[in-house]
Design a protein around this motif. Structure first.
Motif, short mmCIF file in Angstrom:
data_model
loop_
_atom_site.label_atom_id
_atom_site.label_comp_id
_atom_site.label_asym_id
_atom_site.label_seq_id
_atom_site.Cartn_x
_atom_site.Cartn_y
_atom_site.Cartn_z
N GLY A 15 0.76 -1.23 0.00
CA GLY A 15 0.00 0.00 0.00
C GLY A 15 0.79 1.28 0.00
O GLY A 15 0.23 2.35 0.14
N GLU A 77 -11.89 11.35 9.59
CA GLU A 77 -11.60 11.39 8.14
C GLU A 77 -11.68 10.01 7.48
O GLU A 77 -11.74 9.91 6.26
N ILE A 227 -14.88 -4.62 0.64
CA ILE A 227 -14.66 -5.07 2.03
C ILE A 227 -16.01 -5.41 2.67
O ILE A 227 -16.15 -6.42 3.36
N HIS A 235 -19.90 -13.38 7.16
CA HIS A 235 -20.98 -13.53 8.14
C HIS A 235 -21.90 -14.69 7.76
O HIS A 235 -22.35 -15.44 8.62
N LEU A 250 -4.09 1.98 9.25
CA LEU A 250 -5.55 2.09 9.34
C LEU A 250 -5.90 1.99 10.82
O LEU A 250 -5.05 1.64 11.63
S1 MYA Z 1 -3.43 -5.25 1.80
C1 MYA Z 1 -3.02 -4.99 0.10
C2 MYA Z 1 -3.83 -3.88 -0.45
N1 MYA Z 1 -3.62 -3.75 -1.90
C3 MYA Z 1 -2.76 -2.90 -2.45
O1 MYA Z 1 -2.09 -2.13 -1.80
C4 MYA Z 1 -2.67 -2.98 -3.96
C5 MYA Z 1 -2.56 -1.63 -4.62
N2 MYA Z 1 -3.64 -0.76 -4.20
C6 MYA Z 1 -4.94 -0.92 -4.56
O2 MYA Z 1 -5.31 -1.83 -5.28
C7 MYA Z 1 -5.92 0.11 -4.01
O3 MYA Z 1 -5.23 1.27 -3.64
C8 MYA Z 1 -6.73 -0.44 -2.78
C9 MYA Z 1 -7.63 0.70 -2.24
C10 MYA Z 1 -7.62 -1.59 -3.25
C11 MYA Z 1 -5.82 -0.90 -1.65
N3 MYA Z 1 -6.82 -2.11 3.46
O4 MYA Z 1 -11.59 2.41 -3.15
P1 MYA Z 1 -10.94 3.54 -2.45
C12 MYA Z 1 -9.22 2.32 2.58
C13 MYA Z 1 -7.99 -1.65 3.94
O5 MYA Z 1 -11.33 4.90 -2.89
P2 MYA Z 1 -8.45 2.73 -3.65
C14 MYA Z 1 -4.72 -6.42 1.75
O6 MYA Z 1 -4.97 -7.04 0.76
C15 MYA Z 1 -8.88 3.76 2.79
O7 MYA Z 1 -8.36 3.98 4.08
N4 MYA Z 1 -8.51 -0.45 3.62
O8 MYA Z 1 -9.34 3.39 -2.49
C16 MYA Z 1 -5.54 -6.57 3.04
C17 MYA Z 1 -10.22 4.42 2.54
O9 MYA Z 1 -11.06 4.26 3.67
P3 MYA Z 1 -11.25 5.48 4.72
C18 MYA Z 1 -7.79 0.31 2.76
O10 MYA Z 1 -7.07 3.25 -3.48
C19 MYA Z 1 -6.87 -5.89 2.84
C20 MYA Z 1 -10.82 3.56 1.43
O11 MYA Z 1 -10.11 2.31 1.46
C21 MYA Z 1 -6.58 -0.12 2.22
O12 MYA Z 1 -9.08 2.85 -4.97
C22 MYA Z 1 -7.71 -5.84 4.09
C23 MYA Z 1 -10.60 4.19 0.07
O13 MYA Z 1 -11.21 3.38 -0.87
C24 MYA Z 1 -6.10 -1.38 2.61
N5 MYA Z 1 -4.94 -1.87 2.16
O14 MYA Z 1 -8.43 1.16 -3.25
C25 MYA Z 1 -9.05 -5.22 3.85
N6 MYA Z 1 -6.12 0.85 1.40
O15 MYA Z 1 -11.92 6.59 3.95
C26 MYA Z 1 -9.87 -5.07 5.13
C27 MYA Z 1 -7.03 1.84 1.43
O16 MYA Z 1 -12.07 4.95 5.84
C28 MYA Z 1 -10.51 -6.35 5.56
N7 MYA Z 1 -8.03 1.52 2.25
O17 MYA Z 1 -9.87 5.85 5.19
C29 MYA Z 1 -11.40 -6.15 6.76
C30 MYA Z 1 -12.05 -7.43 7.22
C31 MYA Z 1 -13.19 -7.88 6.31
C32 MYA Z 1 -13.78 -9.21 6.67
C33 MYA Z 1 -14.53 -9.21 7.99
C34 MYA Z 1 -15.21 -10.56 8.29
C35 MYA Z 1 -15.81 -10.60 9.59
#
Ligand code: MYA
Length: 483
Positions: A15, A77, A227, A235, A250
């Motif tokens: 990231g 934010e 997510i 769930h 985060l």
């Molecule tokens: S970590 C690897 C993540 N992938 C990369 O870094 C690859 C390159 N980057 C991208 O593909 C995009 O930049 C990604 C964001 C997809 C990362 N984890 O759609 P947006 C939040 C969680 O406009 P984009 C891995 O795979 C960000 O703070 N959240 O952004 C584990 C903001 O939210 P907020 C992240 O850049 C993943 C929002 O997303 C991450 O187009 C675990 C912006 O969205 C991140 N790495 O796409 C996921 N990066 O406004 C969580 C950004 O609140 C799982 N954001 O700050 C949670 C548990 C779910 C299951 C639960 C079951 C009970």
């Protein structure tokens, strides 16, 4: 950054973004802070560095999707994360447990979350060669890059099958997003099930990984929808906790680990810009410095076989009992994760030549990176330290009642053995054509990284739990290795 002659550049900081001018001031103050830090004891230095990084003061840090080096987002934010059951940035955790109650099945949303009209959900069949290739193509061009866009992860298709099809895998957790008109795969998120122990609680969790949005579709808030969708699908399977790692900050890391790198092919590392020749260092000296023996030295070391699975499972779970965040491996997990698969993972055991008992094991996996815009090399072959266990003098340790003293004594008792095993792992990595061997400072890795000439990188990996509040875990008590 490394204080060694070769300053290694991290290539796997999930990231991270490219540095901007405004980062430079931050970098300067961080550099002054680093100078002050150099006088502090090693463990204090490590903790402060991690803290510094969490506060996004460290050079080149990108915190929580704000661009590199900018002040970290306040809780308010985080438009998405502030709505989720995660520990808040300023929260002091006192009680351990779920943040939200489990949701009764009939109250779980039955239909997928809506996507913008140009897109549609599409489960990816990872067992289908064509579909896994589509996923490979998406990730290889759009997944994690380093700060300076010099390296990008290049998980192989075989690796993706290994990572996404462990015991208990679910197709409903391999979630793709396609363009509705031409069916092009443009985003992905995945989960796999795993029993996880955090301190003293064991929970069936989902491990979330490979979240990726095509570069052209970034910042359109697709990630939050994905997510939420993987959460809904988790769930539906009766699971309400998740674990995940990211390079970005985060709300809120429960552990932070640092990357360490051991050069195996220093010439190529310098040519790709992964490392730099330090002042006064020549290539010939550098090569000599990192030269390893050509053969391994541990008697009884051999590739792990199916027959070793029961003994390795016992060793693994005993070793993991000293950790505060750890997976619980059943025999089928050991079989899946730790037996060698060509080009993906290498697993070795030590069989005592006399008793024929398995006394130790270790493993590493292959995660190459594409070298972006380099005329000499297109791929950096990186091996990553995976799980291991080393024999411990249990009877002697049992006599020690004080927990801290016991932990110290355990570390001292295994240091030499672990160094020897990991030196053999490095030799095997050279034999398999790897250029660098990477390890986080989790498990007991700090016992061998210094002795075996690893250098600290500039990358940190944060560990997160979803819907589980707990005390922080020190890096050397993290026993979970995520791919
Ligand atoms: S970590 C690897 C993540 N992938 C990369 O870094 C690859 C390159 N980057 C991208 O593909 C995009 O930049 C990604 C964001 C997809 C990362 N984890 O759609 P947006 C939040 C969680 O406009 P984009 C891995 O795979 C960000 O703070 N959240 O952004 C584990 C903001 O939210 P907020 C992240 O850049 C993943 C929002 O997303 C991450 O187009 C675990 C912006 O969205 C991140 N790495 O796409 C996921 N990066 O406004 C969580 C950004 O609140 C799982 N954001 O700050 C949670 C548990 C779910 C299951 C639960 C079951 C009970």
């Amino acid at each position: 950054m490394s204080g060694k002659d070769t300053n290694t550049t991290n290539n796997n900081n999930k990231g991270k973004g490219k540095s901007t001018d405004s980062d430079k001031n931050v970098a300067l103050s961080a550099a002054r802070f680093e100078q002050e830090l150099a006088n502090a004891p090693a463990d204090v230095q490590e903790k402060l560095r991690a803290l510094l990084q969490q506060m996004a003061l460290s050079a080149g840090d990108s915190s929580g999707s704000s661009s590199a080096g900018k002040a970290p987002k306040s809780m308010d934010e985080h438009k998405f994360w502030k709505t989720q059951p995660v520990v808040k940035h300023d929260e002091v955790v006192e009680d351990e447990g779920a943040i939200e109650q489990d949701i009764p099945h009939d109250q779980i949303r039955a239909t997928p979350y809506p996507l913008p009209k140009e897109f549609e959900w599409s489960l990816i069949d990872v067992q289908d060669e064509k579909e896994v290739k589509e996923l490979y193509e998406l990730l290889t061009h759009n997944y994690v890059e380093d700060d300076d866009a010099m390296f990008r992860f290049d998980y192989s298709a075989e690796f993706l099958k290994w990572a996404l099809l462990p015991p208990g895998w679910k197709k409903s957790w391999h979630i793709g997003v396609r363009v509705a008109s031409n069916k092009k795969l443009v985003a992905f998120i995945s989960g796999i099930p795993q029993d996880i122990r955090v301190h003293n609680s064991v929970k069936r969790m989902v491990e979330i990984n490979f979240l990726c949005v095509h570069k052209k579709l970034r910042s359109k808030r697709l990630a939050p929808v994905m997510i939420k969708e993987v959460t809904r699908r988790t769930h539906l399977e009766g699971i309400f906790q998740a674990v995940y790692t990211a390079g970005v900050v985060l709300p809120k890391p429960m552990a932070t680990c640092r990357y360490f790198h051991r050069s195996l092919n220093p010439k190529k590392l310098v040519e790709t810009g992964f490392s730099h020749l330090g002042k006064g260092m020549t290539m010939a000296r550098l090569i000599k410095m990192y030269k390893l023996n050509s053969a391994t030295s541990t008697p009884g070391l051999r590739a792990m076989e199916d027959k070793d699975v029961p003994e390795v499972a016992v060793l693994m779970n005993k070793y993991m009992s000293t950790m505060e965040l750890a997976p619980i491996f059943q025999e089928e997990d050991v079989r899946h994760w730790l037996i060698s698969r060509p080009g993906v993972v290498w697993g070795y055991v030590v069989e005592d030549p006399e008793s024929h008992k398995i006394t130790d094991f270790f493993s590493f996996y292959a995660l190459p990176s594409t070298v972006i815009n380099n005329s000499l090399h297109s791929t950096l072959n990186a091996a990553y330290c995976f799980y291991y266990a080393v024999q411990t003098p249990d009877e002697e340790l049992e006599k020690i009642t004080d927990a801290e003293k016991k932990n110290k004594a355990r570390k001292e008792a295994i240091r030499e053995r672990l160094c020897r095993l990991m030196n053999d792992a490095l030799i095997l990595a050279v034999q398999n054509n790897f250029d660098v061997f990477n390890a986080l400072n989790l498990l007991d890795n700090d016992l061998f990284t210094e002795n075996l000439s690893f250098g600290p990188g500039d990358g940190y990996l944060h560990f997160y739990l979803y819907n589980w509040r707990c005390r922080d875990v020190n890096s050397d008590k993290v026993g979970l290795v995520m791919l």
